[in-house]
Design a protein around this motif. Structure first.
Motif, short mmCIF file in Angstrom:
data_model
loop_
_atom_site.label_atom_id
_atom_site.label_comp_id
_atom_site.label_asym_id
_atom_site.label_seq_id
_atom_site.Cartn_x
_atom_site.Cartn_y
_atom_site.Cartn_z
N SER A 17 38.79 -1.89 63.75
CA SER A 17 37.67 -2.82 63.83
C SER A 17 37.72 -3.50 65.19
N CYS A 45 28.08 -2.81 69.60
CA CYS A 45 28.39 -2.86 68.17
C CYS A 45 29.09 -1.57 67.77
N SER A 46 29.72 -1.61 66.62
CA SER A 46 30.32 -0.40 66.06
C SER A 46 30.46 -0.59 64.55
N SER A 47 30.53 0.53 63.86
CA SER A 47 30.79 0.48 62.42
C SER A 47 31.58 1.72 62.04
N GLU A 48 32.36 1.58 61.00
CA GLU A 48 33.20 2.67 60.53
C GLU A 48 33.37 2.54 59.03
N LYS A 49 33.35 3.66 58.33
CA LYS A 49 33.57 3.65 56.89
C LYS A 49 34.47 4.83 56.55
N SER A 63 35.76 -0.32 55.23
CA SER A 63 34.64 -0.30 56.17
C SER A 63 34.77 -1.47 57.13
N SER A 64 34.19 -1.31 58.32
CA SER A 64 34.17 -2.40 59.28
C SER A 64 32.86 -2.37 60.06
N ARG A 65 32.44 -3.52 60.52
CA ARG A 65 31.23 -3.68 61.33
C ARG A 65 31.52 -4.74 62.37
N THR A 66 31.22 -4.44 63.64
CA THR A 66 31.47 -5.35 64.76
C THR A 66 30.21 -5.53 65.58
N SER A 101 33.72 -9.47 63.76
CA SER A 101 34.09 -8.22 63.11
C SER A 101 34.33 -8.49 61.63
N THR A 103 35.48 -6.74 58.04
CA THR A 103 36.18 -5.60 57.49
C THR A 103 36.36 -5.80 55.98
#
Length: 191
Positions: A17, A45-49, A63-66, A101, A103
């Motif tokens: 994140s 920005c970024s996101s990951e799942k 999951s994370s979102r920044t 961020s 998470t």
């Protein structure tokens, strides 16, 4: 370039994140023919799942979102010109950035959620980068540029070399996050 703004999701240590690739808008001023300073506003920005079931019984989801706003200040110095249309320059950037961020980690079994962790982290970090670049004169007012940033460092936090520099990849993919491209328009207010 994709710097790391915040810390890693430490409690589960399974998802990154705080990473962002900034898109910037600059205003600059030329000091003579070889020196330019630019100040700008950037957003990234970024996101990951990620989901997995290691034992086919317990289902894990992370999951994370920044989101980040930054104010980069860049100095460029032309070292030499190749065929007059390709000036090569040294570049350095100082970039304070504020980001948030979020998470989340969840664990469920047989449809029942057993554990949920939500972490919101926010803060200010200051990044520095340095490298080389080349401009290409398209017409008297429009220039394209490509930069390679050999140095990237978070002055106020810790870096992750794996994510920032793609340490797991070979060849060109290893340097992917160190390249910047741009388009410049010369206002020439004195004309």
């Amino acid at each position: 370039m994709a710097p790391h703004l915040l810390q890693r999701f430490e409690s589960q240590d399974i998802i990154s994140s705080g990473y962002f690739a900034p898109l910037s808008l600059y205003l600059g001023y030329n000091f003579g023919r070889n020196m330019r300073v630019q100040a700008g506003l950037a957003y990234g920005c970024s996101s990951e799942k990620f989901s997995w079931t290691p034992d086919n019984k317990v289902f894990h989801t992370a999951s994370s979102r920044t989101n980040v706003i930054a104010m980069p200040v860049t100095l460029q110095h032309v070292m030499f010109k190749v065929f007059r249309r390709f000036p090569m320059y040294a570049t350095g950037t100082l970039m304070p950035a504020y980001g948030i961020s979020q998470t989340e980690y969840a664990q469920s079994e047989n449809g029942d959620t057993a554990e949920v962790n939500n972490i919101t982290d926010k803060g200010i970090n200051t990044f520095v980068s340095a490298g080389i670049g080349v401009n290409y004169k398209i017409n008297p007012r429009l220039y394209g540029q490509v930069e390679y940033h050999a140095l990237k460092h978070n002055l106020t936090g810790r870096n992750s070399f794996f994510h920032d520099w793609d340490q797991g990849f070979k060849g060109l993919l290893h340097f992917y996050k160190s390249v910047g491209i741009g388009l410049n328009y010369k206002l020439d207010l004195g004309d």
